[in-house]
Motif scaffolding. Sequence first.
Motif, mmCIF file in Angstrom:
data_model
loop_
_atom_site.group_PDB
_atom_site.id
_atom_site.type_symbol
_atom_site.label_atom_id
_atom_site.label_comp_id
_atom_site.label_asym_id
_atom_site.label_seq_id
_atom_site.Cartn_x
_atom_site.Cartn_y
_atom_site.Cartn_z
ATOM 1 N N ILE A 184 2.864 -0.928 -11.167
ATOM 2 C CA ILE A 184 4.126 -0.457 -10.600
ATOM 3 C C ILE A 184 3.875 0.727 -9.664
ATOM 4 C CG2 ILE A 184 6.446 0.435 -11.092
ATOM 5 C CD1 ILE A 184 6.351 -0.901 -13.767
ATOM 6 N N HIS A 185 4.382 0.598 -8.436
ATOM 7 C CA HIS A 185 4.390 1.697 -7.479
ATOM 8 C C HIS A 185 5.853 2.011 -7.185
ATOM 9 C CE1 HIS A 185 0.091 0.967 -6.545
ATOM 10 N NE2 HIS A 185 0.409 -0.307 -6.688
ATOM 11 N N SER A 186 6.087 3.045 -6.399
ATOM 12 C CA SER A 186 7.458 3.328 -5.989
ATOM 13 C C SER A 186 7.447 3.832 -4.553
ATOM 14 C CB SER A 186 8.087 4.356 -6.930
ATOM 15 O OG SER A 186 9.443 4.545 -6.574
ATOM 16 N N GLN A 219 5.952 9.172 -0.133
ATOM 17 C CA GLN A 219 4.733 8.812 -0.848
ATOM 18 C C GLN A 219 5.080 7.940 -2.037
ATOM 19 O OE1 GLN A 219 3.994 13.007 -1.375
ATOM 20 N NE2 GLN A 219 3.949 12.706 -3.580
ATOM 21 N N CYS A 220 4.040 7.382 -2.641
ATOM 22 C CA CYS A 220 4.239 6.608 -3.856
ATOM 23 C C CYS A 220 4.764 7.559 -4.932
ATOM 24 C CB CYS A 220 2.921 5.977 -4.295
ATOM 25 S SG CYS A 220 3.099 4.986 -5.784
ATOM 26 N N ALA A 221 5.813 7.138 -5.629
ATOM 27 C CA ALA A 221 6.447 8.028 -6.597
ATOM 28 C C ALA A 221 6.331 7.488 -8.015
ATOM 29 C CB ALA A 221 7.909 8.240 -6.222
ATOM 30 N N GLU A 222 5.348 6.634 -8.247
ATOM 31 C CA GLU A 222 5.147 6.117 -9.609
ATOM 32 C C GLU A 222 3.655 6.198 -9.892
ATOM 33 O OE1 GLU A 222 7.613 4.724 -11.797
ATOM 34 O OE2 GLU A 222 5.908 5.034 -13.133
ATOM 35 N N LEU A 223 3.291 6.906 -10.947
ATOM 36 C CA LEU A 223 1.875 7.082 -11.273
ATOM 37 C C LEU A 223 1.208 5.714 -11.385
ATOM 38 C CD1 LEU A 223 -0.400 9.004 -11.909
ATOM 39 C CD2 LEU A 223 0.261 8.903 -14.307
ATOM 40 N N CYS A 224 0.249 5.437 -10.468
ATOM 41 C CA CYS A 224 -0.268 4.071 -10.377
ATOM 42 C C CYS A 224 -1.784 4.022 -10.435
ATOM 43 C CB CYS A 224 0.236 3.421 -9.088
ATOM 44 S SG CYS A 224 -0.254 4.325 -7.605
ATOM 45 N N GLY A 225 -2.416 5.102 -10.841
ATOM 46 C CA GLY A 225 -3.866 5.057 -10.980
ATOM 47 C C GLY A 225 -4.537 6.194 -10.234
ATOM 48 N N ASP A 227 -5.818 6.934 -7.306
ATOM 49 C CA ASP A 227 -5.446 7.456 -5.992
ATOM 50 C C ASP A 227 -3.939 7.468 -5.745
ATOM 51 O OD1 ASP A 227 -7.981 8.106 -5.369
ATOM 52 O OD2 ASP A 227 -8.383 6.368 -4.095
ATOM 53 N N HIS A 228 -3.167 7.566 -6.821
ATOM 54 C CA HIS A 228 -1.707 7.634 -6.704
ATOM 55 C C HIS A 228 -1.266 8.708 -5.717
ATOM 56 C CE1 HIS A 228 2.445 8.495 -7.709
ATOM 57 N NE2 HIS A 228 2.100 9.667 -8.175
ATOM 58 N N GLY A 229 -1.970 9.832 -5.731
ATOM 59 C CA GLY A 229 -1.603 10.952 -4.865
ATOM 60 C C GLY A 229 -1.974 10.728 -3.407
ATOM 61 N N PHE A 230 -2.671 9.620 -3.118
ATOM 62 C CA PHE A 230 -3.142 9.376 -1.755
ATOM 63 C C PHE A 230 -2.631 8.034 -1.241
ATOM 64 C CE2 PHE A 230 -6.002 12.231 -3.906
ATOM 65 C CZ PHE A 230 -6.008 13.311 -3.031
ATOM 66 N N MET A 231 -1.354 7.811 -1.516
ATOM 67 C CA MET A 231 -0.719 6.554 -1.126
ATOM 68 C C MET A 231 0.528 6.892 -0.313
ATOM 69 S SD MET A 231 0.061 3.557 -3.858
ATOM 70 C CE MET A 231 0.874 2.072 -3.293
ATOM 71 N N PRO A 232 0.312 7.561 0.846
ATOM 72 C CA PRO A 232 1.464 8.051 1.603
ATOM 73 C C PRO A 232 2.267 6.926 2.251
ATOM 74 C CG PRO A 232 -0.539 8.419 2.860
ATOM 75 C CD PRO A 232 -0.962 7.872 1.524
HETATM 76 CU CU1 CUA Z 1 1.141 3.695 -5.978
HETATM 77 CU CU2 CUA Z 1 1.475 5.671 -7.210
#
Ligand code: CUA
Length: 361
Positions: A184-186, A219-225, A227-232
């Motif tokens: 899940i991403h957001s 940015q991605c707003a769902e903890l997804c692994g 590189d979650h913080g690098f999914m702009p």
């Molecule tokens: Cu994709 Cu967090």
Amino acid sequence: LVWTMSGAVLVMPATAALANGWNMPVGVTDLSRDIHGLHMAIFWICVVIGIVVFGALFYSLFRYRRSRGAQPARFHEHTTVEVIWTVVPLLILVAMAVPATATLKSMYDASAADMEVMITGQQWRWRYEYRDEEVAFLSSLATPREQIAGQQAKGEHYLLEVDRPLVLPVDRKVRLLLTSDDVIHSWWVPELGVKQDAIPGFVNENWVRINEPGIYRGQCAELCGRDHGFMPVVVEAVEPERFDAWLAERQAEAAEAAMGLDREWAMEELMARGEQVYGTICASCHQPDGSGNPPVFPALAGNQALLGDRERHIETVIDGIAGSAMPGFANTLDPAEIAAVITYERNAWGNEAGDSVQPSA
Ligand code: CUA
């Protein structure tokens, strides 16, 4: 005094927060403005309720403290008070619920859209597909990680750039379909008022109609692994004419790429088929390796006189050579087999011919 103090205690940090830019942005769509207006209205209603409740609390604590010899009132059931504390909150809730419901309803009304973009989350990038326009691409982090780490270490403000932003036209309703390939991403862009989960095996819906051209970041707003913080997310909103031109360019690129793929695929098919035809028909006289059996059956390998002359090559296979052992194959092989075997021979043994990599007609 107590009321003023409670008011100050609640209002001051609230206004300070607003002034500091901690508030949600107004955004650049009618809907994001509605959401912001709703948020502010409910916010101030809550502040007023807070002032009334905490004011009453602190007033009572102060005014009726024990050192003043206050005695608690002893009464049971007070219809007027009970009616007031039931009706007033009810009215407040209804007053908030009516506009909130209307906004919520329009948030999910993606009907009558001018275009549709499918957004697919992947660890750790986004795939954008303009569904009716047959354009699709991946959008990944483009800012070097060392640069980000360096700026982080110095406490500097930094932006996460992407290689390809999502380009959208202003003044057009765009239906967004969201899903995911893995976890899940957001997809979250505050200024567009959109934050929608992208869930594997499930399609979520949202929409935007952007009022002002510009670059909008999220940015991605769902903890997804990892590189979650690098999914702009970067959205570039442009005038409709510019968007149409951009889209036409992407379509031309896509068509070119598809033609290249088709050609490659056709070539592989022709070569495989040609090798098979050559092995069953031609190899009995001209040898599997094309070395022939001179002087009756000439070698094909390196035979530029034949393989370098496409016309002659085709005629020879179709009509044969009168007065020689070479029969014509017009009735033995169908046109596709003839094309395949000619392509195979030219590519296997006629490499010096300049156009030998082209499939033969
Ligand atoms: Cu994709 Cu967090």
